[in-house]
Design a protein around this motif. Structure first.
Motif, PDB file in Angstrom:
ATOM      1  N   LYS A  22       0.815  -1.215   0.000  1.00  0.00           N
ATOM      2  CA  LYS A  22       0.000   0.000   0.000  1.00  0.00           C
ATOM      3  C   LYS A  22       0.855   1.274   0.000  1.00  0.00           C
ATOM      4  CE  LYS A  22      -4.112  -1.688  -0.234  1.00  0.00           C
ATOM      5  NZ  LYS A  22      -4.883  -1.501  -1.480  1.00  0.00           N
TER       6      LYS A  22
ATOM      7  N   SER B 132       2.902   4.097  -2.015  1.00  0.00           N
ATOM      8  CA  SER B 132       2.601   4.699  -3.315  1.00  0.00           C
ATOM      9  C   SER B 132       3.796   4.564  -4.255  1.00  0.00           C
ATOM     10  CB  SER B 132       2.228   6.171  -3.134  1.00  0.00           C
ATOM     11  OG  SER B 132       1.874   6.747  -4.375  1.00  0.00           O
TER      12      SER B 132
ATOM     13  N   VAL C 213      -1.126   3.821  -5.691  1.00  0.00           N
ATOM     14  CA  VAL C 213      -1.426   2.854  -4.636  1.00  0.00           C
ATOM     15  C   VAL C 213      -2.281   1.748  -5.246  1.00  0.00           C
ATOM     16  CG1 VAL C 213      -2.507   2.459  -2.395  1.00  0.00           C
ATOM     17  CG2 VAL C 213      -1.306   4.619  -2.838  1.00  0.00           C
TER      18      VAL C 213
END
Length: 387
Positions: free
Chosen positions: A199, A201, A227
């Motif tokens: 998760k 980015s 993401v």
């Protein structure tokens, strides 16, 4: 390929499979005829014939600490439940392996990430260990059942690694360096690679060599927020479909190229959570994030074409399929009491429902032995090119 053609092909495939199954049962029954040993006025030949009929079950873990078991062949009737841990927790994933007869439930309770190992032949918990704090996430087993690849939870920004766990004992074998917030993880059907999503980015997916436990490939080029959400791989591990936060549709990546090759938008709707190949890889089903529908795409078309919107009971959060592809299992909102819908893939109609769970998979038995297991992730199952 038109929708009518797809439906006809799937119905024919199911009929052929059912026919073969009936012939197997008849042949096994004949082969055991007259070979039984008398026991209290009955014979073991009758028992053997009964065991030859395979049972196809769904094991679905719930936050109350139980696994509910449903019989696919009996209209998904519930047949038993298994107590795994004391209520209550946030169940994060489920995985199993036929060679070891083991099933694993990943769950977070308080500030601890647990894994519980269950013997599928006795329904007994073999061990339950805290393997990472503050949490764990949706892991996956190698096909031989020896190694569990375990994410260190999407909510943990401080652990820049994923774990490789000895599935027999729960001992840590290795730490695989990744950006933090490791989340969904899928092992390829041949057991040679692991696909990992975080998760963070990074707009990237990470592919790990199971022989070395090192990252061997990075697949990049994802859009929008960078993401990534849930994903699924095809049977050969060459193509991958991904949800991406902020994108109303899905993205398709070529693993060998290491790049996203196509972005496929919904005709209408909202970016969602949950994506799966049908086992025959002719379709990809993608959950909508704002309305109670699943988008179905024809993956034999170039570019992939949206075929159908499948109505479900609630805004969906997860999706996977039975091993043979007859049924889709569409779970509602995570942490809610939303039912999990059972969808007939050939007709796109809801035919049953299970208790609230997105952490489920198929487990098949025959002649008293565990013979096959499915996957919580909606993976493709075509491992060689069509001839």
């Amino acid at each position: 390929m038109t929708r009518d053609t797809v439906v006809a092909v799937r119905q024919a495939t199911v009929a052929v499979r059912l026919g073969r199954a009936l012939w197997i049962v008849v042949i096994l029954a004949i082969s055991t005829c007259g070979q039984g040993v008398a026991t209290g006025g009955t014979t073991r030949s009758a028992e053997a014939a009964a065991q030859a009929v395979a049972s196809h079950l769904i094991y679905a873990a719930q936050n109350d600490g139980t696994i509910h078991v449903y019989d696919i062949d009996q209209h998904h009737a519930e047949v038993k439940s298994i107590r795994v841990f004391s209520c209550c927790a946030d169940v994060r994933g489920i995985t199993a392996a036929a060679p070891t007869n083991r099933l694993y439930v990943m769950y977070n309770q308080g500030t601890d990430g647990h894994v519980a190992s269950v013997d599928l032949m006795s329904d007994q918990v073999v061990w339950d260990r805290v393997l990472h704090s503050p949490g764990v996430d949706r892991g996956n087993l190698t096909p031989d059942g020896r190694t569990l690849y375990l994410p260190t939870w999407e909510g943990d920004p401080g652990s820049a690694y994923e774990l490789a766990i000895d599935a027999e004992t729960g001992a840590e074998k290795a730490r695989i360096t990744l950006p933090p917030r490791s989340h969904d993880t899928i092992v390829s059907l041949d057991g040679e690679r692991v696909f990992m999503e975080t998760k963070s980015s990074t707009a990237s997916m990470y592919v790990v060599d199971t022989a070395s436990n090192d990252v061997s490939e990075i697949v990049g080029g994802y859009c929008c927020s960078g993401v990534l959400g849930p994903f699924a791989i095809n049977g050969a591990g060459t193509r991958m479909v991904n949800d991406v936060n902020g994108y109303a549709g899905f993205q398709l990546a070529d693993v060998a190229l290491g790049q996203v090759t196509e972005s496929i938008p919904f005709a209408s709707g909202y970016g969602g959570h949950g994506i799966a190949w049908t086992p025959d890889e002719t379709q990809v089903w993608v959950n909508d994030g704002g309305i109670p529908d699943v988008h179905v795409f024809d993956m034999t078309a170039t570019p992939p074409k949206e075929l159908q919107m499948v109505a479900v009971s609630n805004v969906p959060h997860w999706i996977t399929f039975s091993i043979d592809g007859r049924f889709a299992y569409v779970a509602g909102r995570k942490g809610s009491e939303d039912v999990t819908d059972v969808i007939d893939v050939a007709t796109y109609q809801r035919v049953s429902s299970l208790g609230p769970s997105e952490d489920l998979l198929e487990v098949d038995f025959a002649r008293g032995s565990l013979v096959d297991v499915g996957n919580q992730f909606g993976i493709g199952r075509v491992t060689s090119p069509a001839t």
